[in-house]
Design an enzyme around this catalytic site. Structure first.
Site, PDB file in Angstrom:
ATOM      1  N   SER A  15       5.103   0.766   0.534  1.00 58.63           N
ATOM      2  CA  SER A  15       3.834   0.360   1.141  1.00 58.63           C
ATOM      3  C   SER A  15       2.655   1.018   0.436  1.00 58.63           C
ATOM      4  CB  SER A  15       3.826   0.730   2.628  1.00 58.63           C
ATOM      5  OG  SER A  15       4.803   0.024   3.344  1.00 58.63           O
ATOM      6  N   ARG A  38      -4.372   4.792   4.332  1.00 57.93           N
ATOM      7  CA  ARG A  38      -3.776   4.719   5.665  1.00 57.93           C
ATOM      8  C   ARG A  38      -4.428   3.612   6.493  1.00 57.93           C
ATOM      9  NH1 ARG A  38      -0.216   7.440   8.385  1.00 57.93           N
ATOM     10  NH2 ARG A  38      -0.070   9.235   7.012  1.00 57.93           N
ATOM     11  N   HIS A  41      -2.948   0.420   5.262  1.00 52.49           N
ATOM     12  CA  HIS A  41      -1.555   0.349   5.729  1.00 52.49           C
ATOM     13  C   HIS A  41      -1.487  -0.086   7.186  1.00 52.49           C
ATOM     14  CE1 HIS A  41       2.256   2.335   7.219  1.00 52.49           C
ATOM     15  NE2 HIS A  41       2.722   1.661   6.196  1.00 52.49           N
TER      16      HIS A  41
END
Length: 212
Positions: A15, A38, A41
């Protein structure tokens, strides 16, 4: 059934590698690059990296505040639910006042939403805090109004309210004048609790999954 990845460390590695390959992260320092990674994600949209506005010392100041034990003030329960407690470096208190019994009457008193009224209950916790707004534009607008009135200044404001009424405008106001606080904001209509808590988790710990 098609094959799929089952190893958590490999899922995170793939990822984050995909984010780095597809998102434009070169304008960020390492801390902000971790925060952007983040946030991406959490939503699956690499283009949000291009919509992040932030103050020059945002990551360092927010990270240091959490290290020093600053409370985390959230505008809704969904943001608080997304905070990974084990990443908080000092057992930081996570505060949500939206469902406090006082908010309904206070909202009527101030002529604003319950989300804005909930911010009024932050006063005793606000100085040096990390504020995370991932739902209500009125919470961000009212926080800025209260800071204009001389309320205690938080260390950091994470501005990720979402929607079609006031979301873009509240974040534009934050980015134009954060009232002396450091800030990160996602410009435009996009936002939401998942992205807001992801940004907080990055401030707390960066990307520790890469080391697992």
């Amino acid at each position: 059934m098609r094959p799929y990845e089952k190893i958590p460390a490999a899922i995170y590695a793939q990822s984050f590698a995909t984010v780095r390959a597809e998102a434009r992260l070169d304008r960020f320092d390492p801390g902000m690059a971790a925060l952007a990674t983040r946030v991406i994600h959490s939503c699956g949209m690499v283009e949000v990296a291009d919509r992040l506005s932030y103050s020059p010392r945002a990551y360092d100041v927010g990270h240091a505040a959490l290290q020093a034990g600053a409370p985390v003030l959230c505008d809704c329960e969904m943001v608080a639910a997304g905070v990974i407690r084990r990443y908080l470096p000092a057992e930081n208190q996570v505060i949500v006042s939206l469902n406090d019994p006082a908010t309904r009457g206070l909202a009527e008193e101030i002529g604003n939403t319950r989300s804005a009224a909930a911010v009024e209950l932050w006063r005793d916790h606000l100085a040096g805090a990390v504020v995370v707004i991932g739902n209500a534009p009125t919470a961000l607008f009212h926080l800025l109004e209260l800071l204009d009135q001389g309320w205690p200044k938080p260390a950091m404001i994470l501005g990720f309210p979402v929607g079609f009424v006031g979301a873009a405008e509240s974040k534009a106001e934050l980015a134009s004048d954060a009232r002396g606080a450091e800030f990160v904001a996602l410009r435009g209509r996009r936002g939401g609790s998942a992205m807001a808590s992801a940004a907080l988790n990055a401030l707390a710990a960066g990307l520790p999954e890469e080391n697992t």
